[in-house]
Scaffold this motif. Structure first.
Motif, short mmCIF file in Angstrom:
data_model
loop_
_atom_site.label_atom_id
_atom_site.label_comp_id
_atom_site.label_asym_id
_atom_site.label_seq_id
_atom_site.Cartn_x
_atom_site.Cartn_y
_atom_site.Cartn_z
N LEU A 1 1.38 -1.59 0.23
CA LEU A 1 -0.01 0.22 -0.52
C LEU A 1 1.00 1.61 0.20
O LEU A 1 1.42 1.35 0.81
CB LEU A 1 -0.81 0.17 1.49
N ASN A 2 0.52 1.84 -0.71
CA ASN A 2 1.48 3.17 -1.12
C ASN A 2 0.72 4.62 -0.01
O ASN A 2 -0.50 5.18 -1.10
CB ASN A 2 1.60 4.14 -1.91
N TYR A 3 1.27 4.77 0.72
CA TYR A 3 0.48 5.99 1.59
C TYR A 3 1.31 6.92 2.61
O TYR A 3 2.65 6.49 2.64
CB TYR A 3 -0.27 4.89 2.15
N PRO A 4 1.01 8.22 2.66
CA PRO A 4 2.16 8.71 3.23
C PRO A 4 2.15 8.90 4.25
O PRO A 4 0.97 8.48 5.15
CB PRO A 4 0.69 10.54 2.74
N GLN A 5 3.31 9.80 4.53
CA GLN A 5 3.45 9.44 6.41
C GLN A 5 2.51 10.67 6.92
O GLN A 5 2.54 12.21 6.11
CB GLN A 5 5.03 9.74 6.99
N HIS B 1 -7.80 7.34 3.42
CA HIS B 1 -7.78 8.18 4.80
C HIS B 1 -7.23 8.33 5.19
O HIS B 1 -7.00 9.69 5.79
CB HIS B 1 -8.75 7.24 5.51
N VAL B 2 -6.08 7.92 5.36
CA VAL B 2 -4.83 8.14 5.89
C VAL B 2 -4.12 9.74 4.52
O VAL B 2 -3.76 10.80 5.55
CB VAL B 2 -3.48 6.75 5.75
N ALA B 3 -4.33 9.76 3.80
CA ALA B 3 -3.82 10.89 3.02
C ALA B 3 -4.85 11.97 2.86
O ALA B 3 -4.78 13.42 2.44
CB ALA B 3 -4.73 10.38 1.16
N THR B 4 -6.24 11.64 3.02
CA THR B 4 -6.85 13.02 3.68
C THR B 4 -7.01 13.10 4.96
O THR B 4 -6.57 14.29 5.87
CB THR B 4 -8.33 12.88 2.38
#
Ligand SMILES: [Fe+2]
Length: 134
Positions: free
Chosen positions: A2-6, A114-117
């Motif tokens: 999964l590619n998600y931001p810190q 969800h993480v990105a927003t």
């Protein structure tokens, strides 16, 4: 993968890494044809982790009076209800393909989005509030 931001808060990044590991572990168990009881245990762990992680975020949102917190909490509540329902469905029908499809598709998509927003914006706000106080 999964590619998600810190996000700007370490505790949230740790929770996110744990979520990703739990999801990956479940997919590995499905590949390995692990017994149903093992999958049950991992799914219960995923639900428990998610409940705890959401509660921590919500506590921080309350403490900092994050204005859009009802929106963020609303998504948490919907996700927890859906997760509990999907786990109950699995325990009734034992449909491995359905479980895999859910984990690979909706769970992964929801998490990254969800993480990105919401989490990204929330963490930025909380971090800024902390800066103001100190
Ligand atoms: Fe969140």
């Amino acid at each position: 993968m999964l590619n998600y931001p810190q996000v700007p808060l370490d505790f949230m990044n740790r929770d996110h890494a744990e979520f990703v590991a739990l999801r990956a572990g479940l997919l590995t168990q499905l590949d390995a044809l692990s017994p149903e009881t093992a999958l049950d245990g991992s799914l219960d762990e995923l639900l428990e982790h998610t409940r705890h992680h959401f509660a921590e975020e919500e506590r921080h949102m309350q403490e900092t009076r994050f204005p859009p917190s009802p929106v963020h909490k609303g998504e948490h509540d919907a996700v927890l209800a859906d997760m509990a329902a999907k786990i109950a469905y699995w325990k009734q029908g034992r449909k491995r393909d359905d479980l895999r499809d859910w984990l690979e598709g909706p769970v992964g998509d929801w998490f990254v989005n969800h993480v990105a927003t919401m989490d990204f914006v929330t963490a930025g706000f909380i971090e800024a509030q902390r800066g103001v106080r100190t």
